[in-house]
Every structure is written in structure tokens, then in C-alpha cells.
Enzyme design. Structure first.
Site, PDB file in Angstrom:
ATOM      1  CB  SER A   1      22.120  -8.599   2.960  1.00 60.46           C
ATOM      2  OG  SER A   1      22.454  -7.385   2.314  1.00 60.46           O
TER       3      SER A   1
ATOM      4  CE  LYS B   1      23.201  -5.368  -6.977  1.00 56.51           C
ATOM      5  NZ  LYS B   1      22.663  -5.396  -8.323  1.00 56.51           N
TER       6      LYS B   1
ATOM      7  CB  ALA C   1      11.604   0.804   3.730  1.00 60.93           C
TER       8      ALA C   1
ATOM      9  CD  GLU D   1       2.636   4.457   4.633  1.00 57.76           C
ATOM     10  OE1 GLU D   1       2.686   3.752   3.626  1.00 57.76           O
ATOM     11  OE2 GLU D   1       3.560   4.528   5.462  1.00 57.76           O
TER      12      GLU D   1
ATOM     13  NE  ARG E   1       2.851   4.085  -2.219  1.00 59.13           N
ATOM     14  CZ  ARG E   1       3.745   3.415  -1.538  1.00 59.13           C
ATOM     15  NH1 ARG E   1       4.472   2.506  -2.139  1.00 59.13           N
ATOM     16  NH2 ARG E   1       3.931   3.657  -0.270  1.00 59.13           N
TER      17      ARG E   1
ATOM     18  CG  HIS F   1       8.473   3.066  -4.500  1.00 59.82           C
ATOM     19  ND1 HIS F   1       9.524   3.513  -3.739  1.00 59.82           N
ATOM     20  CD2 HIS F   1       7.583   2.526  -3.613  1.00 59.82           C
ATOM     21  CE1 HIS F   1       9.280   3.263  -2.450  1.00 59.82           C
ATOM     22  NE2 HIS F   1       8.117   2.640  -2.357  1.00 59.82           N
TER      23      HIS F   1
ATOM     24  NE  ARG G   1       4.723  -2.162  -2.447  1.00 63.55           N
ATOM     25  CZ  ARG G   1       5.081  -1.200  -1.606  1.00 63.55           C
ATOM     26  NH1 ARG G   1       4.789  -1.304  -0.321  1.00 63.55           N
ATOM     27  NH2 ARG G   1       5.741  -0.154  -2.027  1.00 63.55           N
TER      28      ARG G   1
ATOM     29  CB  SER H   1       6.766  -4.126   0.385  1.00 63.78           C
ATOM     30  OG  SER H   1       6.984  -2.882   0.979  1.00 63.78           O
TER      31      SER H   1
HETATM   32  C1  SIN Z   1       6.738   5.303   1.759  1.00 62.15           C
HETATM   33  O1  SIN Z   1       7.177   5.596   2.861  1.00 62.15           O
HETATM   34  O2  SIN Z   1       5.974   6.044   1.151  1.00 62.15           O
HETATM   35  C2  SIN Z   1       7.166   4.004   1.122  1.00 62.15           C
HETATM   36  C3  SIN Z   1       6.544   2.878   1.818  1.00 62.15           C
HETATM   37  C4  SIN Z   1       6.173   1.813   0.848  1.00 62.15           C
HETATM   38  O3  SIN Z   1       6.648   1.790  -0.286  1.00 62.15           O
HETATM   39  O4  SIN Z   1       5.307   1.000   1.203  1.00 62.15           O
END
Ligand code: SIN
Length: 538
Positions: free
Chosen positions: A11, A33, A44, A113, A284, A345, A380, A385
Site C-alpha cells: 500500500s 501486511k 521518504a 540532491e 550515493r 536503503h 539509483r 524512486s
Molecule cells: C533522502 O531523502 O535522502 C532519500 C530520498 C531517496 O532515497 O531518494
């Protein structure tokens, strides 16, 4: 036996988005679940990446995604997702998601980011996932005809060849066996289409930013059913999880670095430039490896993320949840650096799907983190995501609508119930928690950010008896949610180890000390597994 048209397992953003797309022409059941908000989406923080300003371009988002994926993205899929992204973000807003508006009152306030070459992350401060989940749940409840069953844990998929039903010629998914946690009974939930949206598998590792539900259920069920799974060696470790023994799984969003946060060591010295010329805003994989190297060199238990050079008001306004949570644990982030460590993560691989979200088994779809679409490649890009989830939910909805006249004619079948056999209840829950703990520790210590061939071989030998024990004894006991999840994390752990052993090169998130460079000739391709004889009993 219960019947529905579309059975959605999970969900989060992917499952609820799809439910809204198909509920006007089909009967939809969402099983989840725990409670409907117990999802990775809900945690998130960062946001959803899309080209939403005139100073950005589709080409630039495509380029950043490909660069982050380190040669393993499917460029056709990347372009498709990036191009369809802005429309999906607008659609979320129409559904009532409140993204932060720009300071001039026009447009959105876009966050920065790691790995992005410009600001393109739509956010709701540091609670974006919760805001999206809130709006989607509201829509689903308003719709009225979508059945949402909480405390229903899917155990296994019903596939034609296994459940002893109808025509054996064509493998097709017919729904799932589902454990009703309230009654303790196993229900046969038959559907014309089944969709796996169960999120990721962070709980395979000792330290994770994921919620407790992230036990790789979708991948494990799909694999056991015979579907193709791909790229499971690419486990993304988020560089900055709050380091505090009492604060479980608390993420410090990458957006903190996007707003100037700097990684420093115990002496207060910034170190990321030493490891990557992009510094704190490298992708990352690079930042997590930099932190890992720094911690190994100094022997320190953590590093620090320092945002104290920004105005206190700005910090409190932009990151209210991070500010208040850290404060609760004694860290005032306006005055002192935040202790952080990397933690598991995101699962970049998953159940392999085509551009409509279809898996290799007919009538089985997979969306969101559970799917491997080709978007993420070997690493990623941050905030891609949620984007992937809404784009693929929309596409699966289009495909189902177009094909509904045929699908709706599929007959329901006679399906045997779950075999309880000689099963007895488990008195010793400690056996489950012991195995669970062992798997998670071994995965953390041997299949983490930096890998070695010898250690992978070693972990396989050590962990094999645990897998064997789970496989052999699963059907000896009456089912409990813990037992179901233990079996799933064991399957996913084994898949991660095998995938990592297979890829004898370093690429993206998979760093092998013994093979520190790319080997394009042999490995510039997906790592794909399907169940074989050896795995027959998993
Ligand atoms: C974050 O806020 O750093 C996580 C966002 C993500 O995993 O894309």
C-alpha cells in the site's frame, strides 16, 4: 476462497497509485501486511525528481540518471520515465499532494540532491513520502470501491503449475495465498491480475533506513513462483542514517547535503573531496564508500554531517522533522554536527519487468522498489524512486485498461487451499529471531558497501545451513508472520550473495576490492536469475 479482479500487494505509492488508475473499470483489492501507512513511501523524506523548471531540461535529467547508473541503465526506459515524469507530478498535485511552493509564490521550491546537476526535487519539506501517502489514502478512501485489507500478509503466489488448477499449458499468476494476521488463517485470494508492490529488502541488513515491513516479500514470492529477478547485488546504502542507538532507522535526508550540509570527521575536517571531486554531492555509491573508508581509516564509529553554517531559522523551517527528531535525542542540529553512518536503503534490482510493469509470468506485475525496470542501473539517482513508482503505475494502468476486455473474461479456477499437513505451532520463537539476526549480521559484515570475493564465498558457506534449515522446516510449523518474513529475507539474502559473486567487477553500488574496475565486455548487462533445480524448494 476470495475473488477480485486486481490484487495489489502493498500500500505504498506504487500500489495506491495503481489502485486509483484501475478502480473505475475493475474490482480492486489492496492487501497490506500491517497498517496501510506502514510503507517505505511514508518514510521518504527527500522528494520526487522531475524536470519542473525552465532552467532544467529532460536531457540533463536523463544524463544525470545514466551517469549515476554507471553504464547499466536502460536508456530507453530512462528517457521514457524522465519524459513522463512532469505530468505525473502534476497529477499528484491534482490528487491533493501539497509540494512546497517556491518563495516567489510561483512554481515549486525544488531541492538539490547528490548526482543531480540542478535543483529538480519536488518536496514537502522533509516529509514528502508522508504527504504523498496521505493524499493517496484519502483518494482511495474517497473512491469507495477499493477494498483495502490491513494485516494481510501475502505468503506465496498462486501460479498455474503449482496450485493444481485448470490448463497447465501456460504459466499464469492467479493471485496469492494470504495470511490473515487477525484470524491466523491462510486465505486463497484469487485474481485476474496480481501486482507486487511490497517495497524493498532493507531488513536483510542489520542497519537500515527502511521500515520493518521491508523484508523483500515481493522478490522472494516472484522468485519462488519462477519469475525473472535482476540486479540484486545493487543494494543502495544511504550515506547518512542518524547514528544513535535509540533512534531506530532514522534517515537524515540527502537534501541536507543539497542545502550545504558537509560531511566531516571527528576532528571536524571535511573529507569527501579526498574521495570524489564532486564532494558531498557525489552520487550515493561514492559518498557511502567515502564514509566507509574514512571510518575504517580512523576507527571511528560514525562521521558527522554539519549544517551549522546555515541560519537556525532556515534549518528549522526546511527540515522540521529532522530538527525535532535529532533534538529529541539530544542533538541540536542548528548548533552541532549530526552523527551519521551509512545504512541499507534501497534495492536497485528486483522483479524484472517490461515498460508496462509486466513480469515474465503472465498476469503478474511488479511496481515501485519491488521492480527492476532498467531505470536505476547500478545505482539509483536520488529521488528517482517515487518518480519510477508513479510512472510505472500509470503505464500498468494504461496496459490493463486496454487489455481489460480480454483479461476480464479469464475464468476463476478451482484452487487447492494452503496445505497445513502435519504443521505444529512454534513454541520457540527464539529460533526465528536467532536465524533472522544471524542473516542480517552476516549480510552487514560480508555483503556490505565494500565486498571481497573471499568474504562472499565465506558468507555463502556460513549462511547456507541457515537457508537449508528454513527451507526444510518451513512447512513443519503453523505459519506466523515472522516465519513468513524470515523465509523471504533468506531467499533475498541468497539472491544478493549469488548476484554479487557472479559480478566480478566493480560498478555502481557493487564495489569488489578484487576487481576494482568495470569489465564491460563481460558484465555490462543485467544479472538475471530464475529458480533452478537447486532452488526448487525455496
Ligand atoms: C533522502 O531523502 O535522502 C532519500 C530520498 C531517496 O532515497 O531518494
Amino acid at each position: 476462497m476470495f475473488t477480485t479482479d486486481v490484487l495489489i500487494i502493498g500500500s505504498g505509492i506504487a500500489g495506491l497509485s495503481l489502485a486509483m488508475k484501475v478502480a473505475d473499470f475493475s474490482r480492486v483489492t489492496v492487501v497490506t501486511k500491517k497498517a496501510r501507512v506502514d510503507t517505505a513511501t511514508n518514510l521518504a523524506q527527500g522528494g520526487i525528481a522531475a524536470v519542473l523548471s525552465d532552467s532544467d531540461s529532460l536531457d540533463s535529467h536523463v544524463r544525470d540518471t545514466l551517469r549515476s547508473g554507471d553504464g547499466l541503465c536502460d536508456e530507453r526506459i530512462v528517457r521514457m520515465v524522465v519524459e513522463e515524469g512532469p505530468e505525473r507530478v502534476l497529477e499528484l498535485m491534482e490528487m491533493g499532494v501539497r509540494f512546497q511552493a517556491g518563495s516567489d509564490g510561483k512554481g515549486l521550491d525544488l531541492g538539490m540532491e547528490g548526482g543531480h546537476s540542478c535543483r529538480r526535487v519536488a518536496h514537502s519539506l522533509d516529509l514528502t513520502g508522508r504527504e504523498i501517502e496521505r493524499a493517496l489514502i484519502e483518494q482511495v478512501e474517497k473512491h469507495g470501491s477499493i477494498e483495502v485489507l490491513e494485516d494481510h500478509l501475502a505468503i506465496d503466489l498462486l501460479v498455474q503449475s503449482k496450485v493444481g488448477a485448470g490448463d497447465k499449458g501456460e504459466e499464469r499468476c492467479l493471485g496469492a495465498y494470504v495470511l490473515n494476521r487477525t484470524t491466523g488463517g491462510v486465505e486463497v485470494r484469487q485474481a485476474k491480475v496480481t501486482v507486487l508492490c511490497t517495497g524493498g529488502c532493507g531488513k536483510v541488513y542489520l542497519y537500515t533506513t527502511n521500515p520493518d515491513i521491508a523484508t523483500g516479500d515481493g522478490v522472494a514470492m516472484a522468485f519462488r513462483a519462477g519469475a525473472r529477478v535482476a540486479n540484486l547485488e545493487f543494494v543502495q546504502f544511504h550515506p547518512t542514517c542518524f547514528y544513535n542507538p535509540l533512534a531506530k532507522n532514522f534517515l537524515i535526508s540527502e537534501a541536507v547535503r543539497g542545502e550545504g550540509g558537509e560531511l566531516v570527521n571527528e576532528q571536524g575536517v571535511a573529507f569527501m573531496q579526498k574521495y570524489d571531486s564532486r564532494g558531498d554531492l557525489a552520487t550515493r555509491d561514492a559518498v557511502a564508500r567515502g564514509i566507509d573508508a574514512e571510518m575504517k581509516e580512523s576507527g571511528a564509529d560514525c562521521v558527522y554531517l554539519d549544517l551549522t553554517h546555515r541560519q537556525a531559522d532556515f534549518i528549522r523551517d526546511r527540515f522540521p522533522t529532522i530538527y525535532s527528531t535529532c533534538k529529541r535525542y539530544g542533538v541540536d542540529i542548528t548548533r552541532e554536527p549530526i552523527p551519521v553512518v551509512p545504512a541499507a536503503h534501497y534495492m536497485c534490482g528486483g522483479v524484472q519487468v517490461d515498460e508496462w510493469g509486466q513480469t515474465s509470468i503472465k498476469s503478474l506485475f511488479s511496481l515501485g522498489e519491488t521492480a527492476s525496470t532498467g531505470l536505476h542501473g547500478a545505482n539509483r539517482l536520488a529521488s528517482n524512486s517515487l518518480l519510477e513508482a508513479v510512472v510505472f503505475a500509470h503505464r500498468a494502468g494504461i496496459w490493463l485498461k486496454k487489455n481489460w476486455p480480454d483479461i476480464s473474461r479469464l475464468p476463476y479456477q478451482e484452487i487447492r487451499g494452503w496445505r497445513v499437513g502435519q504443521a505444529r505451532s512454534i513454541e520457540e520463537n527464539v529460533l526465528i529471531s536467532h536465524n533472522w539476526d544471524q542473516i542480517r549480521r552476516l549480510m552487514w559484515n560480508y555483503v556490505g558497501i565494500v565486498r571481497r570475493e573471499k568474504r562472499l564465498q565465506l558468507v555463502r558457506r556460513r549462511i547456507q545451513p541457515i537457508f537449508q534449515e528454513i527451507r526444510e522446516h518451513f512447512h513443519d510449523f503453523l505459519l506466523t508472520p515472522d516465519l513468513v518474513e524470515l523465509r523471504n529475507i533468506a531467499v533475498v539474502a541468497e539472491l544478493i550473495i549469488r548476484s554479487a559473486e557472479y559480478r566480478k567487477e566493480s560498478r555502481g553500488l557493487h564495489y569488489m576490492v578484487d576487481y576494482p574496475t568495470h569489465d564491460d565486455a563481460r558484465f555490462k548487462r543485467d544479472t538475471v536469475f530464475t529458480r533452478d533445480e537447486q532452488w526448487e524448494k525455496m
